[in-house]
Motif scaffolding. Structure first.
Motif, mmCIF file in Angstrom:
data_model
loop_
_atom_site.group_PDB
_atom_site.id
_atom_site.type_symbol
_atom_site.label_atom_id
_atom_site.label_comp_id
_atom_site.label_asym_id
_atom_site.label_seq_id
_atom_site.Cartn_x
_atom_site.Cartn_y
_atom_site.Cartn_z
ATOM 1 N N ASP A 144 70.448 8.352 -0.142
ATOM 2 C CA ASP A 144 69.175 9.073 -0.078
ATOM 3 C C ASP A 144 68.748 9.464 1.318
ATOM 4 O O ASP A 144 67.810 10.246 1.474
ATOM 5 N N THR A 145 69.374 8.919 2.348
ATOM 6 C CA THR A 145 68.876 9.145 3.703
ATOM 7 C C THR A 145 70.008 9.404 4.679
ATOM 8 O O THR A 145 71.156 9.019 4.452
ATOM 9 N N ARG A 146 69.627 10.049 5.778
ATOM 10 C CA ARG A 146 70.539 10.184 6.924
ATOM 11 C C ARG A 146 69.670 10.374 8.161
ATOM 12 O O ARG A 146 68.793 11.235 8.177
ATOM 13 N N SER A 147 69.904 9.578 9.174
ATOM 14 C CA SER A 147 69.118 9.695 10.405
ATOM 15 C C SER A 147 69.910 9.091 11.554
ATOM 16 O O SER A 147 70.860 8.339 11.355
ATOM 17 N N GLU A 148 69.490 9.457 12.748
ATOM 18 C CA GLU A 148 70.110 8.912 13.953
ATOM 19 C C GLU A 148 69.262 7.742 14.443
ATOM 20 O O GLU A 148 68.037 7.860 14.563
ATOM 21 N N SER A 160 68.144 22.054 11.486
ATOM 22 C CA SER A 160 69.543 21.714 11.705
ATOM 23 C C SER A 160 70.362 22.163 10.515
ATOM 24 O O SER A 160 69.915 22.106 9.369
ATOM 25 N N ALA A 161 71.571 22.618 10.794
ATOM 26 C CA ALA A 161 72.462 23.050 9.714
ATOM 27 C C ALA A 161 73.014 21.860 8.948
ATOM 28 O O ALA A 161 73.516 22.009 7.845
ATOM 29 N N GLU A 162 72.907 20.666 9.517
ATOM 30 C CA GLU A 162 73.430 19.464 8.863
ATOM 31 C C GLU A 162 72.309 18.773 8.118
ATOM 32 O O GLU A 162 71.325 18.337 8.728
ATOM 33 N N HIS A 175 67.853 15.247 11.982
ATOM 34 C CA HIS A 175 66.641 15.759 12.602
ATOM 35 C C HIS A 175 66.842 15.860 14.109
ATOM 36 O O HIS A 175 67.120 14.869 14.764
ATOM 37 N N LYS A 176 66.696 17.057 14.635
ATOM 38 C CA LYS A 176 66.781 17.266 16.075
ATOM 39 C C LYS A 176 65.362 17.438 16.602
ATOM 40 O O LYS A 176 64.693 18.425 16.309
#
Length: 238
Positions: free
Chosen positions: A13-17, A157-159, A163-164
């Motif tokens: 459910d998530t993706r982050s740096e 972001s294209a990805e 989040h940039k």
């Protein structure tokens, strides 16, 4: 070697740096990851990959007593958090939009809106609305957007899920870009950029190399965006 490790945290459910201390025990890391992913500590299986598309993990983080640095991970590897019991945490339901009622507009309804990209292009004679002898791109006569320098922002972001974020350092016209028009110079929080605030020897703002970027205004969202960083330690450190 820095004591801080930067990883892409990924779950269903998530993706982050995120940034983590290399001395952080895996047991405490899982506690932090529960706040990020929603997956209970007891149900987490952790593995690090060199890239999202890799089928096999580079490392499996299977010893809760070891510190994160024990596994020899590198910056910007992907830390995937697998839910071993999704029926408890409802993993995947946040991204399942099959039951969500879709908001749709007819072509006539969209054309009638004044806050759309179409309306913007019509007002400023951009693209197919430009004069026949003008290039099919933003007009150099288009007004500079009201984006305040110094504002926090997020860049499209294209990805998905990446989040940039950064700070607006420049808004205006530049010597580059054959079609003219306004550009927004952003100092990223992380080295996602392409420059140090200068292009072809001409400086527009100052920042570290690879932290600066110039984007079109329609990719910039201004708001109270905090720096994407490690989850607060709260009571875990004394």
């Amino acid at each position: 070697m820095s004591n801080t490790l930067t990883l892409f945290v990924s779950s269903l459910d998530t993706r982050s740096e995120r940034r983590f201390d290399r001395h952080l025990p895996i047991a405490q890391l899982k506690t932090k990851l529960e706040l990020i992913t929603g997956i209970p500590v007891a149900n987490q299986r952790l593995a690090a990959y060199d890239a999202d598309a890799d089928a096999q993990p580079a490392r499996v983080l299977d010893d809760d007593a070891q510190p994160l640095g024990f596994y020899g991970l590198r910056d910007f590897q992907v830390l995937k958090v697998e839910d071993t019991n999704p029926s408890v945490s409802f993993t995947g339901q946040l991204t399942d939009v099959s039951a969500v009622e879709k908001f749709e507009l007819t072509e006539e309804q969209y054309a009638a809106r004044q806050d759309s990209v179409l309306a913007y292009k019509q007002r400023h004679k951009v693209g197919r609305f430009a004069p026949k002898d003008a290039p099919d791109s933003p007009s150099a006569a288009a007004p500079v957007p009201p984006i305040p320098v110094g504002a926090r922002c997020e860049i499209d972001s294209a990805e998905p899920g990446l989040h940039k974020r950064g700070t607006v350092r420049f808004v205006g016209r530049t010597h580059f870009g054959s079609a003219g028009g306004a550009w927004v110079g952003v100092e990223y929080d992380e080295p996602f950029g392409k420059n140090d605030g200068s292009v072809d020897g001409q400086r527009y703002f100052q920042c570290l190399d690879k932290y600066g970027v110039f984007v079109r205004p329609d990719r910039v969202t201004v708001g109270d965006f905090p720096v994407i960083d490690d989850v607060e330690m709260e009571d875990e450190e004394m």
